[in-house]
Design an enzyme around this catalytic site. Structure first.
Site, PDB file in Angstrom:
ATOM      1  N   TRP A 168      17.131 -19.502   3.289  1.00 57.38           N
ATOM      2  CA  TRP A 168      16.135 -18.451   3.052  1.00 57.38           C
ATOM      3  C   TRP A 168      16.343 -17.217   3.911  1.00 57.38           C
ATOM      4  O   TRP A 168      15.721 -16.196   3.664  1.00 57.38           O
ATOM      5  CB  TRP A 168      14.723 -19.011   3.310  1.00 57.38           C
ATOM      6  CG  TRP A 168      14.626 -19.775   4.606  1.00 57.38           C
ATOM      7  CD1 TRP A 168      14.694 -21.135   4.753  1.00 57.38           C
ATOM      8  CD2 TRP A 168      14.501 -19.245   5.933  1.00 57.38           C
ATOM      9  NE1 TRP A 168      14.623 -21.479   6.087  1.00 57.38           N
ATOM     10  CE2 TRP A 168      14.505 -20.332   6.835  1.00 57.38           C
ATOM     11  CE3 TRP A 168      14.396 -17.945   6.452  1.00 57.38           C
ATOM     12  CZ2 TRP A 168      14.395 -20.170   8.218  1.00 57.38           C
ATOM     13  CZ3 TRP A 168      14.293 -17.783   7.830  1.00 57.38           C
ATOM     14  CH2 TRP A 168      14.286 -18.888   8.697  1.00 57.38           C
ATOM     15  N   ASN A 169      17.190 -17.283   4.948  1.00 56.97           N
ATOM     16  CA  ASN A 169      17.211 -16.131   5.867  1.00 56.97           C
ATOM     17  C   ASN A 169      18.014 -14.948   5.319  1.00 56.97           C
ATOM     18  O   ASN A 169      17.711 -13.803   5.632  1.00 56.97           O
ATOM     19  CB  ASN A 169      17.652 -16.533   7.283  1.00 56.97           C
ATOM     20  CG  ASN A 169      19.040 -17.086   7.338  1.00 56.97           C
ATOM     21  OD1 ASN A 169      19.611 -17.492   6.322  1.00 56.97           O
ATOM     22  ND2 ASN A 169      19.617 -17.132   8.523  1.00 56.97           N
ATOM     23  N   PRO A 193      18.861 -22.141  -4.634  1.00 56.19           N
ATOM     24  CA  PRO A 193      18.345 -21.313  -3.537  1.00 56.19           C
ATOM     25  C   PRO A 193      17.224 -22.059  -2.824  1.00 56.19           C
ATOM     26  O   PRO A 193      16.586 -22.938  -3.410  1.00 56.19           O
ATOM     27  CB  PRO A 193      17.780 -20.094  -4.270  1.00 56.19           C
ATOM     28  CG  PRO A 193      17.374 -20.618  -5.616  1.00 56.19           C
ATOM     29  CD  PRO A 193      18.262 -21.795  -5.937  1.00 56.19           C
ATOM     30  N   GLY A 245      23.371 -23.408   5.830  1.00 54.22           N
ATOM     31  CA  GLY A 245      22.089 -23.913   6.313  1.00 54.22           C
ATOM     32  C   GLY A 245      22.281 -24.624   7.637  1.00 54.22           C
ATOM     33  O   GLY A 245      23.241 -24.357   8.374  1.00 54.22           O
ATOM     34  N   SER A 246      21.401 -25.558   7.909  1.00 52.52           N
ATOM     35  CA  SER A 246      21.414 -26.205   9.217  1.00 52.52           C
ATOM     36  C   SER A 246      22.569 -27.215   9.329  1.00 52.52           C
ATOM     37  O   SER A 246      23.036 -27.769   8.326  1.00 52.52           O
ATOM     38  CB  SER A 246      20.088 -26.926   9.430  1.00 52.52           C
ATOM     39  OG  SER A 246      19.940 -27.913   8.442  1.00 52.52           O
ATOM     40  N   GLU A 267      28.702 -23.620   6.177  1.00 54.39           N
ATOM     41  CA  GLU A 267      28.367 -22.526   7.111  1.00 54.39           C
ATOM     42  C   GLU A 267      27.074 -22.935   7.782  1.00 54.39           C
ATOM     43  O   GLU A 267      26.002 -22.844   7.187  1.00 54.39           O
ATOM     44  CB  GLU A 267      28.197 -21.204   6.345  1.00 54.39           C
ATOM     45  CG  GLU A 267      29.459 -20.691   5.683  1.00 54.39           C
ATOM     46  CD  GLU A 267      30.499 -20.182   6.671  1.00 54.39           C
ATOM     47  OE1 GLU A 267      30.227 -20.142   7.885  1.00 54.39           O
ATOM     48  OE2 GLU A 267      31.604 -19.854   6.224  1.00 54.39           O
ATOM     49  N   LEU A 268      27.167 -23.392   9.044  1.00 54.67           N
ATOM     50  CA  LEU A 268      26.025 -24.077   9.657  1.00 54.67           C
ATOM     51  C   LEU A 268      25.452 -23.271  10.832  1.00 54.67           C
ATOM     52  O   LEU A 268      25.556 -22.055  10.861  1.00 54.67           O
ATOM     53  CB  LEU A 268      26.467 -25.490  10.068  1.00 54.67           C
ATOM     54  CG  LEU A 268      27.180 -26.269   8.945  1.00 54.67           C
ATOM     55  CD1 LEU A 268      27.670 -27.618   9.435  1.00 54.67           C
ATOM     56  CD2 LEU A 268      26.282 -26.437   7.724  1.00 54.67           C
ATOM     57  N   CYS A 301      21.805 -16.850  11.817  1.00 56.47           N
ATOM     58  CA  CYS A 301      22.775 -17.800  12.375  1.00 56.47           C
ATOM     59  C   CYS A 301      23.656 -17.118  13.416  1.00 56.47           C
ATOM     60  O   CYS A 301      24.238 -17.785  14.262  1.00 56.47           O
ATOM     61  CB  CYS A 301      23.627 -18.401  11.269  1.00 56.47           C
ATOM     62  SG  CYS A 301      24.445 -17.159  10.290  1.00 56.47           S
ATOM     63  N   GLU A 397      19.219 -24.297  18.512  1.00 52.39           N
ATOM     64  CA  GLU A 397      18.905 -22.988  17.925  1.00 52.39           C
ATOM     65  C   GLU A 397      17.387 -22.774  17.972  1.00 52.39           C
ATOM     66  O   GLU A 397      16.638 -23.658  17.560  1.00 52.39           O
ATOM     67  CB  GLU A 397      19.306 -22.964  16.458  1.00 52.39           C
ATOM     68  CG  GLU A 397      20.728 -22.577  16.185  1.00 52.39           C
ATOM     69  CD  GLU A 397      20.956 -22.424  14.685  1.00 52.39           C
ATOM     70  OE1 GLU A 397      21.429 -21.378  14.282  1.00 52.39           O
ATOM     71  OE2 GLU A 397      20.648 -23.361  13.932  1.00 52.39           O
ATOM     72  N   GLU A 474      34.167 -17.988   4.635  1.00 48.42           N
ATOM     73  CA  GLU A 474      33.689 -17.213   3.481  1.00 48.42           C
ATOM     74  C   GLU A 474      34.012 -15.747   3.725  1.00 48.42           C
ATOM     75  O   GLU A 474      34.125 -15.311   4.867  1.00 48.42           O
ATOM     76  CB  GLU A 474      32.179 -17.386   3.324  1.00 48.42           C
ATOM     77  CG  GLU A 474      31.815 -18.774   2.874  1.00 48.42           C
ATOM     78  CD  GLU A 474      30.347 -18.916   2.524  1.00 48.42           C
ATOM     79  OE1 GLU A 474      29.503 -18.244   3.137  1.00 48.42           O
ATOM     80  OE2 GLU A 474      30.045 -19.699   1.617  1.00 48.42           O
TER      81      GLU A 474
HETATM   82  P1  NAP Z   1      18.292 -25.947   5.868  1.00 46.99           P
HETATM   83  O1  NAP Z   1      17.000 -26.589   6.088  1.00 46.99           O
HETATM   84  O2  NAP Z   1      19.517 -26.705   6.193  1.00 46.99           O
HETATM   85  O3  NAP Z   1      18.315 -25.478   4.336  1.00 46.99           O
HETATM   86  C1  NAP Z   1      19.419 -24.839   3.730  1.00 46.99           C
HETATM   87  C2  NAP Z   1      19.471 -25.186   2.255  1.00 46.99           C
HETATM   88  O4  NAP Z   1      19.618 -26.576   2.109  1.00 46.99           O
HETATM   89  C3  NAP Z   1      18.217 -24.801   1.471  1.00 46.99           C
HETATM   90  O5  NAP Z   1      18.570 -24.425   0.151  1.00 46.99           O
HETATM   91  C4  NAP Z   1      17.443 -26.100   1.462  1.00 46.99           C
HETATM   92  O6  NAP Z   1      16.540 -26.139   0.388  1.00 46.99           O
HETATM   93  C5  NAP Z   1      18.597 -27.077   1.273  1.00 46.99           C
HETATM   94  N1  NAP Z   1      18.266 -28.449   1.661  1.00 46.99           N
HETATM   95  C6  NAP Z   1      17.250 -28.893   2.421  1.00 46.99           C
HETATM   96  N2  NAP Z   1      17.254 -30.240   2.460  1.00 46.99           N
HETATM   97  C7  NAP Z   1      18.287 -30.656   1.709  1.00 46.99           C
HETATM   98  C8  NAP Z   1      18.787 -31.932   1.355  1.00 46.99           C
HETATM   99  N3  NAP Z   1      18.243 -33.061   1.800  1.00 46.99           N
HETATM  100  N4  NAP Z   1      19.861 -31.985   0.552  1.00 46.99           N
HETATM  101  C9  NAP Z   1      20.421 -30.874   0.107  1.00 46.99           C
HETATM  102  N5  NAP Z   1      19.991 -29.621   0.392  1.00 46.99           N
HETATM  103  C10 NAP Z   1      18.939 -29.523   1.204  1.00 46.99           C
HETATM  104  O7  NAP Z   1      18.435 -24.585   6.664  1.00 46.99           O
HETATM  105  P2  NAP Z   1      17.415 -23.395   6.721  1.00 46.99           P
HETATM  106  O8  NAP Z   1      16.321 -23.772   7.669  1.00 46.99           O
HETATM  107  O9  NAP Z   1      17.036 -22.973   5.354  1.00 46.99           O
HETATM  108  O10 NAP Z   1      18.315 -22.227   7.360  1.00 46.99           O
HETATM  109  C11 NAP Z   1      18.480 -22.079   8.717  1.00 46.99           C
HETATM  110  C12 NAP Z   1      19.791 -22.683   9.188  1.00 46.99           C
HETATM  111  O11 NAP Z   1      20.862 -22.113   8.458  1.00 46.99           O
HETATM  112  C13 NAP Z   1      20.080 -22.369  10.630  1.00 46.99           C
HETATM  113  O12 NAP Z   1      20.613 -23.506  11.252  1.00 46.99           O
HETATM  114  C14 NAP Z   1      21.141 -21.280  10.551  1.00 46.99           C
HETATM  115  O13 NAP Z   1      21.957 -21.162  11.679  1.00 46.99           O
HETATM  116  C15 NAP Z   1      21.883 -21.679   9.333  1.00 46.99           C
HETATM  117  N6  NAP Z   1      22.593 -20.524   8.754  1.00 46.99           N
HETATM  118  C16 NAP Z   1      23.941 -20.487   8.856  1.00 46.99           C
HETATM  119  C17 NAP Z   1      24.641 -19.397   8.333  1.00 46.99           C
HETATM  120  C18 NAP Z   1      26.136 -19.345   8.420  1.00 46.99           C
HETATM  121  O14 NAP Z   1      26.725 -18.574   7.670  1.00 46.99           O
HETATM  122  N7  NAP Z   1      26.782 -20.139   9.274  1.00 46.99           N
HETATM  123  C19 NAP Z   1      23.948 -18.361   7.696  1.00 46.99           C
HETATM  124  C20 NAP Z   1      22.568 -18.441   7.611  1.00 46.99           C
HETATM  125  C21 NAP Z   1      21.896 -19.542   8.139  1.00 46.99           C
HETATM  126  P3  NAP Z   1      14.961 -25.900   0.630  1.00 46.99           P
HETATM  127  O15 NAP Z   1      14.819 -24.732   1.542  1.00 46.99           O
HETATM  128  O16 NAP Z   1      14.469 -25.663  -0.744  1.00 46.99           O
HETATM  129  O17 NAP Z   1      14.422 -27.157   1.254  1.00 46.99           O
END
Ligand code: NAP
Length: 494
Positions: A168-169, A193, A245-246, A267-268, A301, A397, A474
């Site tokens: 979402w960020n 998304p 994501g995370s 990309e975590l 991130c 984080e 990426e």
């Molecule tokens: P997240 O909780 O890991 O969610 C990311 C995505 O995964 C969302 O679409 C989420 O859907 C989905 N998701 C959640 N649970 C899942 C499951 N059990 N199975 C499959 N997919 C699942 O991360 P976030 O809180 O949205 O984002 C923050 C994190 O992203 C931070 O750790 C940040 O550092 C990282 N990030 C990394 C980058 C990079 O390029 N390295 C860029 C941006 C963010 P829902 O939201 O619908 O639950």
């Protein structure tokens, strides 16, 4: 219940092209609410008001999307490269044409200041423009034959259907960074998304359709991530998965992808160190530190989480950084402040937890340290000094507007502490010494190193992390890797 928009929300009055506001998922060229007909609320984090109810699709719908993408794949892969370029180019132009509307959608659903949202739309569109060009250059490497009676060739071919999972960020840029590369490579796409910010992705699906993208090539499936993504992870037709994501969910997908041996781009998390040596340009270091900490309201991130400052300039840096932090404007995204709301209540609780933990362990509070009166999801920009190494904020984080500062005495100590993390996405370094720049750039175990500046991203650069910040890259030509297979063909001359 069918998905619907809250027509009394200010977004509906502000937007010029209301057809960009989609609440149904985009599956095989159709807008669908799914077999279950259930929905999920999406809220504006600044006001807490509901933007609408978005279709929440099932695992069965997710499989239908894979079928549609798989059926569309051979025709899409069979296009001439320049034909895929033309689709991508039209999509890019439509994004720019609708820049303001796309930015409004993002600010209302994600909360970020409107000028940051406009910047993200430009950043997101740049990936489509870049990969529209790369689509023409599939990079077929040639090999000189080592066999006396044979001719050898090496081809790059699209892997098939790619599943893209975005956070979402950065609700637009994380999607285009993946989708443009996958589509340019000749893959078709199913995308999930975050349920917090589906409207930006659905608006991009609307524009892809207007760009003439054939049915089934680009599907955006909204709903529960474990159900939808879980179905994709089991499906052998999904050949590549790109996730942002995370680290926790990245690990889960890594495990789930093992059974069908999927290509993975992960990309975590980041947890970036920001290291300032005594010979740095202090004014520049403070300006860049503010950007590195507070962009995207700290929910980035690439956000700096740990500030290591050489002891001889420590007090001066802390004082200047605190003054600059106190000057930051907090408010609703449409007023274009420096810092908007955080995404959800969990994010606010994490700021509180990290601040309390650091103070309990002996840190000093220089400013902030509490919720902000602007609303339930606002937190004051906060500076903590003398943060001990065992504070949670030094290893997890924070993903919010809280900065943790600590002094160091030697270069070796600074680099060792900067590297002392499971993450390795980006590191920031401030010094004027060219030899130290070289030594430190080599020593830092991060996928990206930013020296005397903060902004380093863009479509042509390989974005990604080392260690548990992820796998693969990426952007740049390397962003195509996960979406192509290499095929070796050997022809007998006899
Ligand atoms: P997240 O909780 O890991 O969610 C990311 C995505 O995964 C969302 O679409 C989420 O859907 C989905 N998701 C959640 N649970 C899942 C499951 N059990 N199975 C499959 N997919 C699942 O991360 P976030 O809180 O949205 O984002 C923050 C994190 O992203 C931070 O750790 C940040 O550092 C990282 N990030 C990394 C980058 C990079 O390029 N390295 C860029 C941006 C963010 P829902 O939201 O619908 O639950």
């Amino acid at each position: 219940m069918p998905a619907f928009l809250n027509r009394s929300h200010p977004l509906c009055a502000a937007i010029s092209d209301s057809d960009l506001l989609r609440t149904s998922a985009h599956l095989n060229g159709q807008w669908v609410d799914g077999v279950l007909g259930v929905t999920q609320a999406v809220t504006d984090p600044a006001s807490g008001s509901e933007l609408g109810q978005i279709a929440s699709l099932s695992a069965q719908d997710a499989k239908s999307a894979v079928k549609a993408a798989h059926d569309a794949w051979s025709a899409w892969a069979g296009l001439l490269p320049q034909e895929r370029t033309d689709f991508l180019r039209r999509w890019f132009e439509l994004m720019l044409e609708h820049r303001e509307d796309l930015a409004l959608i993002m600010t209302y659903e994600q909360g970020k200041p409107i000028s940051e949202a406009r910047g993200e739309i430009d950043y997101a569109a740049a990936f489509i423009e870049f990969y529209a060009e790369e689509a023409r250059r599939p990079n077929i490497e040639s090999v000189t034959s080592h066999l006396p009676d044979a001719e050898v060739e090496v081809w790059r071919e699209p892997v098939g259907v790619a599943a893209l999972i975005t956070p979402w960020n950065f609700p637009s840029a994380m999607l285009t960074r993946k989708a443009a590369a996958a589509l340019a490579a000749g893959c078709t796409v199913v995308a999930h998304p975050s349920i917090e910010t589906p409207l930006s992705a659905l608006a991009l699906a609307e524009l892809a359709q207007r760009a003439g993208m054939p049915d089934g090539v680009f599907n955006v499936i909204t709903g529960s991530a474990p159900d939808i993504v879980g179905a994709w992870m089991e499906d052998p037709r999904i050949r590549a998965v790109s996730f942002t994501g995370s680290t926790e969910i990245g690990r889960l997908l890594y495990r789930q992808g093992a059974d069908t041996i999927k290509r993975l781009v992960l990309e975590l998390g980041g947890h970036a160190p920001f290291v300032v040596f005594a010979d740095a340009d202090m004014e520049q270091a403070v300006d860049e530190a503010i950007k590195a900490k507070f962009a995207t309201s700290g929910q980035d991130c690439l956000g700096a989480n740990r500030f290591f400052i050489e002891r001889s300039i420590y007090d001066d840096f802390c004082a200047r950084f605190t003054t600059a932090t106190k000057a930051l404007r907090v408010g609703v995204g449409m007023d274009d402040p420096d810092i908007g709301p955080l995404m959800n209540a969990k994010a606010i609780e994490k700021q509180e937890e990290h601040v309390k933990d650091a103070l309990d362990k002996g840190a000093r509070l220089l400013c902030g340290g509490a919720r902000h009166p602007a609303g339930d999801l606002f937190y004051q920009p906060t500076v903590l000094a003398d943060v001990p190494a065992d504070a949670k904020i030094m290893s997890e984080e924070t993903f919010g507007p809280v900065a943790a500062i600590t002094p160091f005495d030697t270069e070796d100590e600074a680099l060792t502490r900067a590297n002392d993390t499971e993450y390795g996405l980006v590191a920031y370094l401030h010094t004027q010494d060219p030899r130290r720049i070289y030594r430190a750039s080599r020593a830092l175990r991060f996928g990206m190193v930013a020296i005397n500046r903060t902004k380093v991203t863009g479509a042509p650069i390989p974005f990604g992390g080392m260690k548990q910040s992820g796998l693969g890259r990426e952007g740049s030509r390397l962003g195509l890797e996960a979406f192509t297979e290499v095929k070796y063909v050997c022809r007998d001359w006899a």
